[in-house]
Write an enzyme that holds these catalytic residues in place. Structure first.
Site, PDB file in Angstrom:
ATOM      1  N   ASP A  58    -135.879 -21.362   5.402  1.00  0.00           N
ATOM      2  CA  ASP A  58    -136.835 -21.996   4.494  1.00  0.00           C
ATOM      3  C   ASP A  58    -136.707 -23.514   4.615  1.00  0.00           C
ATOM      4  O   ASP A  58    -135.727 -24.020   5.150  1.00  0.00           O
ATOM      5  CB  ASP A  58    -136.609 -21.545   3.043  1.00  0.00           C
ATOM      6  CG  ASP A  58    -135.141 -21.375   2.731  1.00  0.00           C
ATOM      7  OD1 ASP A  58    -134.335 -22.187   3.231  1.00  0.00           O
ATOM      8  OD2 ASP A  58    -134.783 -20.444   1.976  1.00  0.00           O
ATOM      9  N   ASP A  60    -136.523 -26.928   2.517  1.00  0.00           N
ATOM     10  CA  ASP A  60    -136.342 -27.517   1.189  1.00  0.00           C
ATOM     11  C   ASP A  60    -136.622 -29.016   1.267  1.00  0.00           C
ATOM     12  O   ASP A  60    -136.252 -29.683   2.247  1.00  0.00           O
ATOM     13  CB  ASP A  60    -134.902 -27.304   0.696  1.00  0.00           C
ATOM     14  CG  ASP A  60    -134.611 -25.835   0.454  1.00  0.00           C
ATOM     15  OD1 ASP A  60    -135.569 -25.079   0.203  1.00  0.00           O
ATOM     16  OD2 ASP A  60    -133.433 -25.442   0.526  1.00  0.00           O
ATOM     17  N   ASP A 149    -122.584 -28.853  -0.560  1.00  0.00           N
ATOM     18  CA  ASP A 149    -121.308 -28.201  -0.276  1.00  0.00           C
ATOM     19  C   ASP A 149    -120.615 -28.682   0.995  1.00  0.00           C
ATOM     20  O   ASP A 149    -119.479 -29.127   0.959  1.00  0.00           O
ATOM     21  CB  ASP A 149    -121.465 -26.660  -0.280  1.00  0.00           C
ATOM     22  CG  ASP A 149    -122.655 -26.159   0.507  1.00  0.00           C
ATOM     23  OD1 ASP A 149    -123.331 -26.981   1.167  1.00  0.00           O
ATOM     24  OD2 ASP A 149    -122.902 -24.932   0.502  1.00  0.00           O
TER      25      ASP A 149
HETATM   26  P1  ATP Z   1    -129.645 -20.591   4.441  1.00  0.00           P
HETATM   27  O1  ATP Z   1    -130.139 -20.812   5.822  1.00  0.00           O
HETATM   28  O2  ATP Z   1    -128.782 -19.425   4.319  1.00  0.00           O
HETATM   29  O3  ATP Z   1    -130.732 -20.669   3.386  1.00  0.00           O
HETATM   30  P2  ATP Z   1    -128.863 -23.083   3.260  1.00  0.00           P
HETATM   31  O4  ATP Z   1    -127.844 -24.113   3.665  1.00  0.00           O
HETATM   32  O5  ATP Z   1    -130.299 -23.533   3.265  1.00  0.00           O
HETATM   33  O6  ATP Z   1    -128.658 -21.827   4.179  1.00  0.00           O
HETATM   34  P3  ATP Z   1    -129.274 -22.458   0.514  1.00  0.00           P
HETATM   35  O7  ATP Z   1    -128.550 -21.492  -0.348  1.00  0.00           O
HETATM   36  O8  ATP Z   1    -130.714 -22.248   0.789  1.00  0.00           O
HETATM   37  O9  ATP Z   1    -128.446 -22.543   1.851  1.00  0.00           O
HETATM   38  O10 ATP Z   1    -129.051 -23.879  -0.154  1.00  0.00           O
HETATM   39  C1  ATP Z   1    -129.777 -25.038   0.252  1.00  0.00           C
HETATM   40  C2  ATP Z   1    -128.854 -26.253   0.226  1.00  0.00           C
HETATM   41  O11 ATP Z   1    -128.388 -26.474  -1.109  1.00  0.00           O
HETATM   42  C3  ATP Z   1    -127.586 -26.118   1.062  1.00  0.00           C
HETATM   43  O12 ATP Z   1    -127.817 -26.485   2.410  1.00  0.00           O
HETATM   44  C4  ATP Z   1    -126.654 -27.083   0.371  1.00  0.00           C
HETATM   45  O13 ATP Z   1    -126.933 -28.401   0.761  1.00  0.00           O
HETATM   46  C5  ATP Z   1    -127.047 -26.931  -1.090  1.00  0.00           C
HETATM   47  N1  ATP Z   1    -126.208 -25.941  -1.777  1.00  0.00           N
HETATM   48  C6  ATP Z   1    -126.455 -24.624  -1.911  1.00  0.00           C
HETATM   49  N2  ATP Z   1    -125.488 -24.002  -2.609  1.00  0.00           N
HETATM   50  C7  ATP Z   1    -124.608 -24.965  -2.949  1.00  0.00           C
HETATM   51  C8  ATP Z   1    -123.393 -24.979  -3.685  1.00  0.00           C
HETATM   52  N3  ATP Z   1    -122.897 -23.865  -4.193  1.00  0.00           N
HETATM   53  N4  ATP Z   1    -122.760 -26.170  -3.836  1.00  0.00           N
HETATM   54  C9  ATP Z   1    -123.272 -27.307  -3.332  1.00  0.00           C
HETATM   55  N5  ATP Z   1    -124.402 -27.360  -2.615  1.00  0.00           N
HETATM   56  C10 ATP Z   1    -125.067 -26.217  -2.423  1.00  0.00           C
HETATM   57 MG    MG Z   2    -131.914 -22.309   2.583  1.00  0.00          MG
END
Ligand code: ATP
Ligand code: MG
Length: 444
Positions: A58, A60, A149
């Protein structure tokens, strides 16, 4: 709190992100924010994935526009979230998340004696161990990046000049394929223990190494994972086990101590040795293969793959003690799910589907089956068959049933249906002698 350092700006001709890789809806949204005078960045996992040459799940967006301003700019906008307001833009085939830059918890103010307590709710709230309970103030782009994170998740793509902004040395970690939290791993995992699960998830799904000090911190803090909300942990479980890397993630969960903390019952069973670990690995490998083949496994099937072997083994043990198999299975499932609920809360409906998959197995093993067409029409048949496929890999005796059913599904006439009980109206058929109740079926 993590202190900002000078961000590194990577110009367009020095990074590989092209606008062609970005979803047209995300691009239009970024442009509209920019054209209205706002900062607009792609942030988080999509920037990491684009730089790694992967297709993001996705896109963001982060901006300095506040939720009300975003809502006025986009007619398809819905504001969501109580803890932190953010905007969802609804498109025909995609929902984009647009959030206002936010800051992480500031250092605790020094306690001043005699000062009257404010009755305004705090914007940041931590429990006595340092876990963040509330976190909702707007911040600068740097603050927004540094509250994230991992270093590789803190990269931003700026639509104003098509540069990549690296606030936390994420590019260097990405080049070395390392997962490293921003700041002190012990502090960051204490603030939010779910980050430990995210570390093993990204390591397995993106083929990255968890940096040694980070790994040590996970091993030390793994037991604290149970401080996260059980419902959130269930959601995380689905992300780690249903998206194609269940097998490698399971290995990391086991080695880190996260598995023992989350699933104590399963862990005790695994410690019993034998072929148990190999069986689970085979089951999870099958789930990954389904995913790679475009057949996303269902959550009850994943639960059956992970917990089915222990539950069936305990039900068989009870059966040996004289308890009807189905009755024993039901009691074992109830006890197991109840224990699990204190760490990972499986919704009742999904737990029920898990039971039905397992309870279905004796009917699939009976050869020749009774009324196969009726069995095949039951809602849980697909998952029950998928579970039979998994178990046939490690249980020789299940292969015959699997083959029979596979033939029946593809060419029903070719299966030896005539040997089974007639299909006809079951209700009118009179049974002779005592009816064998399903609860008395032999164990698989
Ligand atoms: P995916 O491809 O699995 O969606 P993602 O990195 O985009 O991986 P998401 O859960 O969609 O993961 O979260 C989007 C962003 O929000 C992450 O890349 C990170 O920067 C931030 N984030 C998500 N969860 C946390 C957390 N628990 N603590 C701090 N930052 C977080
Ligand atoms: Mg994501």
């Amino acid at each position: 709190m993590v202190r900002a350092m000078q961000p590194r700006i990577i110009p367009r001709d020095e990074h590989g992100i092209s606008r062609k890789q970005i979803s047209p809806n995300a691009l239009r949204t970024l442009y509209r924010l920019r054209d209205n005078g706002f900062i607009a960045y792609l942030v988080g996992g999509c920037v990491r994935d684009l730089l790694m040459g992967r297709t993001p799940k996705d896109f963001d967006i982060a901006t300095d526009a506040v939720p009300g301003q975003i809502k006025r700019l986009f007619r398809n906008c819905r504001l969501i979230g109580r803890r932190f307001r953010l905007a969802h833009l609804h498109f025909q085939d995609e929902i984009l998340e647009v959030s206002t830059f936010r800051a992480s918890a500031p250092p605790e103010p020094p306690e001043t004696e005699g000062e009257p307590e404010s009755d305004r709710p705090p914007l940041h709230l931590k429990d006595e161990d340092g876990m963040v309970l509330r976190d909702n103030v707007f911040g600068t782009p740097e603050e927004d990046a540094l509250r994230r994170d991992f270093t590789i998740n803190a990269l931003a793509y700026n639509i104003a000049d098509f540069t990549v902004i690296d606030y936390a040395n994420g590019l260097s970690d990405l080049e070395q394929r390392l997962i490293r939290p921003i700041g002190d791993p012990l502090v960051r995992f204490t603030e939010d223990p779910v980050r430990m699960i995210r570390a093993v998830r990204f390591s397995a799904s993106h083929d990255l190494t968890i940096e040694p000090a980070t790994w040590e911190a996970i091993r030390e803090l793994a037991p604290t994972i149970t401080r996260a909300a059980p419902a959130r942990l269930y959601e995380e479980m689905l992300k780690i086990f249903l998206l194609g890397s269940a097998r490698p993630v399971f290995t990391l969960m086991e080695r880190s101590g996260l598995l023992a903390a989350l699933f104590p019952g399963l862990s005790r069973w695994l410690a019993g040795g034998g072929e148990r670990l190999a069986v689970l690995n085979t089951n999870l490998e099958c789930l990954d293969r389904l995913y790679r083949g475009g057949l996303a496994p269902s959550s009850p099937l994943f639960l059956a793959a992970l917990f089915g072997p222990v539950l069936e083994e305990e039900a068989i043990a009870r059966h040996r003690d004289g308890i009807p198999y189905q009755q024993g299975l039901d009691a074992v499932c109830t006890g197991f799910l109840e224990e699990l609920c204190t760490t990972v809360c499986i919704p009742g409906r999904i737990g029920g589907q898990l039971r039905r998959i397992l309870a279905f197995q004796p009917s699939l093993h009976r050869m020749p089956p009774r009324r196969p067409a009726i069995l095949a029409g039951r809602p849980e048949f697909t998952d029950a068959m998928a579970y039979l496929c998994l178990t046939a890999k490690t249980r020789e005796e299940n292969r015959r049933s699997l083959e029979w059913w596979q033939t029946f599904i593809t060419t029903p006439a070719a299966a030896t249906v005539e040997k089974s009980a007639p299909e006809g109206p079951a209700k009118r058929r009179r049974r002779r002698g005592r009816r064998r109740r399903p609860a008395e079926q032999p164990a698989p």
